[in-house]
Design a protein around this motif. Structure first.
Motif, PDB file in Angstrom:
ATOM      1  N   GLU A 243      -0.974  -2.726  -8.013  1.00  0.00           N
ATOM      2  CA  GLU A 243      -1.312  -2.425  -9.403  1.00  0.00           C
ATOM      3  C   GLU A 243      -2.817  -2.457  -9.606  1.00  0.00           C
ATOM      4  N   HIS A 244      -3.280  -1.586 -10.477  1.00  0.00           N
ATOM      5  CA  HIS A 244      -4.669  -1.607 -10.901  1.00  0.00           C
ATOM      6  C   HIS A 244      -4.848  -2.754 -11.891  1.00  0.00           C
ATOM      7  N   PRO A 245      -5.917  -3.560 -11.781  1.00  0.00           N
ATOM      8  CA  PRO A 245      -6.038  -4.744 -12.640  1.00  0.00           C
ATOM      9  C   PRO A 245      -6.158  -4.436 -14.115  1.00  0.00           C
ATOM     10  N   VAL A 246      -6.524  -3.214 -14.477  1.00  0.00           N
ATOM     11  CA  VAL A 246      -6.643  -2.837 -15.880  1.00  0.00           C
ATOM     12  C   VAL A 246      -5.679  -1.705 -16.233  1.00  0.00           C
ATOM     13  N   LEU A 247      -5.700  -0.647 -15.446  1.00  0.00           N
ATOM     14  CA  LEU A 247      -4.913   0.543 -15.789  1.00  0.00           C
ATOM     15  C   LEU A 247      -3.412   0.318 -15.668  1.00  0.00           C
ATOM     16  N   SER A 248      -2.996  -0.730 -14.969  1.00  0.00           N
ATOM     17  CA  SER A 248      -1.561  -0.988 -14.817  1.00  0.00           C
ATOM     18  C   SER A 248      -0.892  -1.273 -16.144  1.00  0.00           C
ATOM     19  N   ARG A 249      -1.661  -1.625 -17.171  1.00  0.00           N
ATOM     20  CA  ARG A 249      -1.086  -1.950 -18.470  1.00  0.00           C
ATOM     21  C   ARG A 249      -1.261  -0.810 -19.465  1.00  0.00           C
ATOM     22  N   THR A 250      -1.436   0.384 -18.932  1.00  0.00           N
ATOM     23  CA  THR A 250      -1.659   1.563 -19.772  1.00  0.00           C
ATOM     24  C   THR A 250      -0.756   2.693 -19.311  1.00  0.00           C
ATOM     25  N   PRO A 251      -0.744   3.831 -20.032  1.00  0.00           N
ATOM     26  CA  PRO A 251       0.032   4.985 -19.567  1.00  0.00           C
ATOM     27  C   PRO A 251      -0.440   5.541 -18.224  1.00  0.00           C
ATOM     28  N   LEU A 252      -1.596   5.084 -17.735  1.00  0.00           N
ATOM     29  CA  LEU A 252      -2.096   5.558 -16.440  1.00  0.00           C
ATOM     30  C   LEU A 252      -1.564   4.741 -15.277  1.00  0.00           C
ATOM     31  N   ALA A 253      -0.639   3.829 -15.531  1.00  0.00           N
ATOM     32  CA  ALA A 253      -0.183   2.913 -14.488  1.00  0.00           C
ATOM     33  C   ALA A 253       0.348   3.650 -13.264  1.00  0.00           C
ATOM     34  N   ARG A 254       1.185   4.659 -13.473  1.00  0.00           N
ATOM     35  CA  ARG A 254       1.771   5.374 -12.339  1.00  0.00           C
ATOM     36  C   ARG A 254       0.728   6.208 -11.606  1.00  0.00           C
ATOM     37  N   PHE A 255      -0.257   6.672 -12.339  1.00  0.00           N
ATOM     38  CA  PHE A 255      -1.334   7.446 -11.733  1.00  0.00           C
ATOM     39  C   PHE A 255      -2.189   6.566 -10.824  1.00  0.00           C
ATOM     40  N   ALA A 256      -2.447   5.321 -11.240  1.00  0.00           N
ATOM     41  CA  ALA A 256      -3.368   4.450 -10.511  1.00  0.00           C
ATOM     42  C   ALA A 256      -2.664   3.453  -9.606  1.00  0.00           C
ATOM     43  N   GLY A 257      -1.347   3.281  -9.733  1.00  0.00           N
ATOM     44  CA  GLY A 257      -0.636   2.284  -8.950  1.00  0.00           C
ATOM     45  C   GLY A 257       0.291   2.899  -7.920  1.00  0.00           C
ATOM     46  N   ARG A 258       0.728   2.083  -6.979  1.00  0.00           N
ATOM     47  CA  ARG A 258       1.657   2.523  -5.941  1.00  0.00           C
ATOM     48  C   ARG A 258       2.653   1.400  -5.654  1.00  0.00           C
ATOM     49  N   GLU A 259       3.797   1.762  -5.079  1.00  0.00           N
ATOM     50  CA  GLU A 259       4.718   0.762  -4.565  1.00  0.00           C
ATOM     51  C   GLU A 259       5.487   1.335  -3.397  1.00  0.00           C
ATOM     52  N   VAL A 260       5.854   0.459  -2.458  1.00  0.00           N
ATOM     53  CA  VAL A 260       6.591   0.874  -1.268  1.00  0.00           C
ATOM     54  C   VAL A 260       7.665  -0.164  -0.968  1.00  0.00           C
ATOM     55  N   ALA A 261       8.679   0.264  -0.223  1.00  0.00           N
ATOM     56  CA  ALA A 261       9.714  -0.662   0.211  1.00  0.00           C
ATOM     57  C   ALA A 261       9.107  -1.726   1.120  1.00  0.00           C
ATOM     58  N   ALA A 262       9.599  -2.953   0.983  1.00  0.00           N
ATOM     59  CA  ALA A 262       9.073  -4.058   1.790  1.00  0.00           C
ATOM     60  C   ALA A 262      10.215  -4.878   2.343  1.00  0.00           C
ATOM     61  N   GLY A 263       9.959  -5.520   3.459  1.00  0.00           N
ATOM     62  CA  GLY A 263      10.916  -6.446   4.048  1.00  0.00           C
ATOM     63  C   GLY A 263      10.356  -7.851   4.034  1.00  0.00           C
ATOM     64  N   GLY A 264      11.029  -8.748   4.760  1.00  0.00           N
ATOM     65  CA  GLY A 264      10.544 -10.108   4.887  1.00  0.00           C
ATOM     66  C   GLY A 264      10.700 -10.928   3.630  1.00  0.00           C
ATOM     67  N   ASP A 265      10.217 -12.150   3.703  1.00  0.00           N
ATOM     68  CA  ASP A 265      10.161 -13.032   2.538  1.00  0.00           C
ATOM     69  C   ASP A 265       8.962 -13.950   2.704  1.00  0.00           C
ATOM     70  N   ALA A 266       8.866 -14.977   1.897  1.00  0.00           N
ATOM     71  CA  ALA A 266       7.681 -15.843   1.917  1.00  0.00           C
ATOM     72  C   ALA A 266       7.547 -16.622   3.208  1.00  0.00           C
ATOM     73  N   TYR A 267       8.609 -16.669   4.022  1.00  0.00           N
ATOM     74  CA  TYR A 267       8.600 -17.520   5.208  1.00  0.00           C
ATOM     75  C   TYR A 267       8.689 -16.753   6.516  1.00  0.00           C
ATOM     76  N   THR A 268       8.688 -15.422   6.468  1.00  0.00           N
ATOM     77  CA  THR A 268       8.681 -14.629   7.692  1.00  0.00           C
ATOM     78  C   THR A 268       7.247 -14.362   8.123  1.00  0.00           C
ATOM     79  N   VAL A 269       7.046 -14.091   9.409  1.00  0.00           N
ATOM     80  CA  VAL A 269       5.699 -13.834   9.925  1.00  0.00           C
ATOM     81  C   VAL A 269       5.099 -12.634   9.201  1.00  0.00           C
ATOM     82  N   ASN A 270       5.823 -11.506   9.200  1.00  0.00           N
ATOM     83  CA  ASN A 270       5.424 -10.371   8.374  1.00  0.00           C
ATOM     84  C   ASN A 270       5.871 -10.712   6.963  1.00  0.00           C
ATOM     85  N   VAL A 271       4.975 -11.344   6.249  1.00  0.00           N
ATOM     86  CA  VAL A 271       5.358 -12.058   5.042  1.00  0.00           C
ATOM     87  C   VAL A 271       5.696 -11.087   3.914  1.00  0.00           C
TER      88      VAL A 271
END
Length: 770
Positions: free
Chosen positions: A665-693
């Motif tokens: 997320e963008h620290p400012v634009l994520s809270r605006t209509p530009l969020a999708r333009f400036a932000g990204r997301e991808v599928a992730a695995g693991g959890d807080a305790y796996t090496v690939n965290v």
């Protein structure tokens, strides 16, 4: 990325209007005006001799200069070209000046930041630097300002907010180091947690059950005690008593180094992946710096000169957080008139400093911060129970701090002795440095200013601020934890316990759960001779030792419905690999999250992620398990938790990567209509305790922190070293290098770490202005 701070947005309607104005024909102008010049020649005031800034097709930057002044000057230019808004935002965060441009929504953050006094500490740190340190900072600042004077097209954020950046100052460089130190120094928060639990009526033995100590059989980074000289036995015995009731730190990063005795090439291998906030743009910037006196390659921080993690001609290094206890909260007994506090038998008046906070969309605010012998009174800006003031003492707020010089010295170091001597200047945040060199040596050192507390002061909870519990000095340089060529032939650090109980000083009483460290050790010991591919395999590993511990609980669950019974059997057959495509991983994580709700009523938190507390409850019972608190009641709670997890996931259990998303997320634009333009997301695995965290918000499974940088360094002559960051080198959503590395990062890929033989996509020559 900073705990306790909520980055604010601003008026969405104004942004929509601005975006509309920049659309169509205006869009082309906006795009061209925000593209920095990366080819040809650029004349700059303050540069002494020509320097080259060459970019690979990936956006990785190579800088060649005639001396270190021009090298750091050119790095300031390159950082400003690609990350100017990030640098601007970071210095405004550190200075507590967000409200000027974001308005009243940021006022709470600015109050917090001004109270702590990060920018005051940065100014003081600059004054404490030696000549070489000041020269590096001054050269970097000169480069940023020279670039700004060329009247470049400003990044999108400046145009949307309607202002231009001020010239850079030396404190702007050092304040981000203070913010990083804050992010990696969590002890005051755990002190507050303990303080809060006591206020709820919980007694210390119960708090110790809820926040269990590091396991006695957990891996220790230096099991033999490192290089510390033996000191008073009574001190070590006192520490042994204290460690029986300790909590766990939540910081997360991995590094390890393997000697040539265990590698295919006979030369050392070193890996590192610091786990920090994921955002837009990424925290790190990949660069190769070269001058006659310094050549280093790796991860740099926009806003700061030098390579923070990487290698030079002779050595390689990586860092993880020690989790050193360098913060203490002091409960003050205030005088009746409220103007002072009792200290060593007398009333000391507060030193009051006034901070004027400009608010862009409202009246300015004057903040009165009370200062004590310990530091600022922070109880007005942190979640503290009770009416008595709390003052904070923290090494990073002290006047002298030459940590940036230590990193620059590491950049130049030619061997183990020079490496250690460079770190002599290191203060905070203390890091587990792993080391390897071209001569085949490997090593470890944990540098920093570690407070020495008197017997009876654990540092785990606030203490009276009357002078009885003042610090009694710091651990001497010669006694820092360190080791050269340990007998095992490798060193693993994953925020786990750094030193054995026999170590004569108390570095910390809080360590991360040992799952990641244990998994890395197992993989090294079972691999035979390791190559670069093995280091990558370890770094990308998502096998869950958390599941390994909780699997027996599944076998003993109380009564289950037909669907839950079916899924329990699937989980019992699961191999524990929390890969994105695993549905079993999704259910296990949802079940574990439901388990963490067990003590919610008692602790006043919705989730309580303490694995060893939960395991103990399932094995022995716990008073939070109703009605009787027996083991059977806890197992019935666990059975209901599995049913609730299936309800939460819906009729068809999704793949883990569909529910668990790494969010940028963008620290400012994520809270605006530009969020999708400036932000990204991808599928992730693991959890807080796996090496690939893959840590996540238990309420949403969203992952906003993780591997912020990965490197594998091969010290053999023909070494094939690797590195990568998420997102891309540019902070502009309009740039081709904005997110071109995201797929590589999320798919487990890397770039070659090159200092020669690279393809040049862009080449810019910087010349002194005539």
């Amino acid at each position: 990325m900073h705990r306790g701070l909520r980055w604010a947005g601003f008026a969405a309607a104004a942004l929509v209007a601005l975006l509309a104005a920049a659309s169509c024909g205006g869009y082309l102008y906006l795009r061209l005006s925000t593209s920095p010049q990366t080819n040809g020649t650029l004349e700059l005031e303050g540069l002494r001799r020509p320097a080259e800034v060459v970019r690979e097709p990936s956006g990785v930057v190579h800088i060649r200069a005639a001396d270190e002044h021009d090298l750091f000057f050119a790095l300031g230019v390159a950082h400003a070209q690609d990350r100017l808004w990030q640098m601007e935002f970071q210095r405004r965060v550190g200075a507590g000046r967000l409200s000027e441009v974001l308005g009243r929504a940021a006022l709470e953050q600015d109050r917090f930041l001004r109270t702590f006094g990060f920018y005051r500490a940065a100014r003081s740190a600059y004054r404490s630097l030696g000549p070489e340190g000041r020269a590096a900072v001054d050269a970097y600042v000169a480069g940023v300002n020279a670039y700004l004077r060329t009247d470049p097209g400003l990044p999108l954020e400046f145009r949307l907010l309607g202002y231009e950046p001020e010239p850079w100052r030396p404190a702007d460089v050092l304040v981000w180091a203070k913010m990083m130190s804050f992010d990696l120094s969590a002890n005051y928060e755990s002190e507050l947690e303990r303080y809060r639990l006591r206020a709820r009526g919980l007694e210390p033995p119960r708090i110790a059950e809820l926040m269990p100590p590091y396991p006695e059989d957990g891996p220790v980074i230096l099991p033999e005690g490192g290089g510390a000289s033996p000191q008073a036995e009574r001190q070590a015995e006192a520490l042994l008593r204290l460690r029986r009731s300790l909590p766990v730190s939540l910081e997360a990063s991995n590094n390890w180094v393997v000697s040539g005795r265990r590698t295919e090439s006979g030369a050392p291998l070193l890996a590192n992946d610091p786990h920090l906030g994921l955002g837009v743009p990424p925290l790190w910037y990949l660069a190769h710096l070269k001058s006659p006196t310094l050549e280093a390659v790796g991860a740099t921080l926009p806003g700061v000169p030098g390579v923070v993690i990487g290698r030079n001609r002779d050595i390689a290094w990586g860092v993880t957080n020690v989790g050193a206890d360098v913060q203490d909260l002091y409960v003050l007994e205030e005088a009746r008139d409220g103007r002072g506090y009792r200290y060593r038998g007398e009333v000391r008046p507060y030193r009051v400093r006034e901070e004027r906070i400009e608010v862009g969309d409202g009246e300015d605010v004057t903040l009165r911060v009370r200062e004590t012998v310990y530091g600022p009174v922070v109880s007005g800006v942190v979640d503290a129970p009770g009416a008595r003031p709390l003052a904070l003492r923290w090494t990073s707020l002290e006047p002298e701090d030459r940590t940036i010089e230590a990193f620059l010295g590491v950049n130049r170091a030619g061997g183990w002795e020079e490496f250690n001597e460079a770190l002599r200047l290191y203060k905070a945040p203390s890091q587990n440095f792993v080391y390897a060199d071209e001569e085949g040596n490997i090593g470890y050192v944990a540098p920093g200013k570690f407070p020495v507390r008197r017997e009876g002061h654990s540092g785990l909870a606030p203490v009276p601020g009357d002078g009885r519990w003042d610090w009694e000095g710091s651990v001497p340089f010669e006694s820092w934890p360190r080791a050269l060529n340990p007998r095992e032939g490798f060193v693993v650090t994953a925020n786990n316990k750094a030193v054995p109980d026999s170590y004569p000083y108390r570095i910390s009483l809080e360590w991360a759960e040992p799952y990641r460290a244990e998994r890395i050790r197992r993989m090294i010991l079972s691999a035979g001779r390791l190559g670069v591919k093995d280091m990558v395999r370890i770094q990308q590993d998502r096998r869950s030792l958390l599941f390994e511990d909780f699997r027996p609980v599944l076998e003993d669950l109380g009564p289950l419905g037909p669907r839950a019974r079916q899924w329990r059997e699937r989980l019992l057959r699961w191999d524990g690999d929390a890969r994105p495509g695993s549905r079993e991983a999704a259910l296990f994580e949802a079940w574990y999250t439901e388990l963490t709700r067990l003590p919610a009523r008692e602790v006043g938190r919705r989730y309580w992620d303490e694995p060893r507390y939960l395991l103990r409850a399932m094995r022995r019972g716990d008073r939070s398990c109703r009605p009787s608190g027996g083991r059977g009641d806890c197992l019935r709670f666990a059975a209901r938790a599995l049913e609730r997890a299936l309800e939460r996931l819906g009729e068809e259990v999704p793949e883990w990567g569909a529910a668990h998303r790494a969010v940028f997320e963008h620290p400012v634009l994520s809270r605006t209509p530009l969020a999708r333009f400036a932000g990204r997301e991808v599928a992730a695995g693991g959890d807080a305790y796996t090496v690939n965290v893959g840590p996540y918000d238990p309420a949403s499974f969203r992952m906003d922190s993780g591997p912020s940088y990965r490197q594998v360094v091969d010290l053999s002559p023909e070494g094939r070293s690797l590195y990568v960051i998420p997102m891309g080198q540019s902070g502009s959503p309009l740039s081709g290098h904005f997110d071109d590395l995201l797929g590589l990062w999320s798919g487990g890929g890397y770039l070659r770490m090159r200092t020669a033989g690279y393809e040049a996509d862009d080449a810019l020559t910087l010349r002194p202005a005539r």
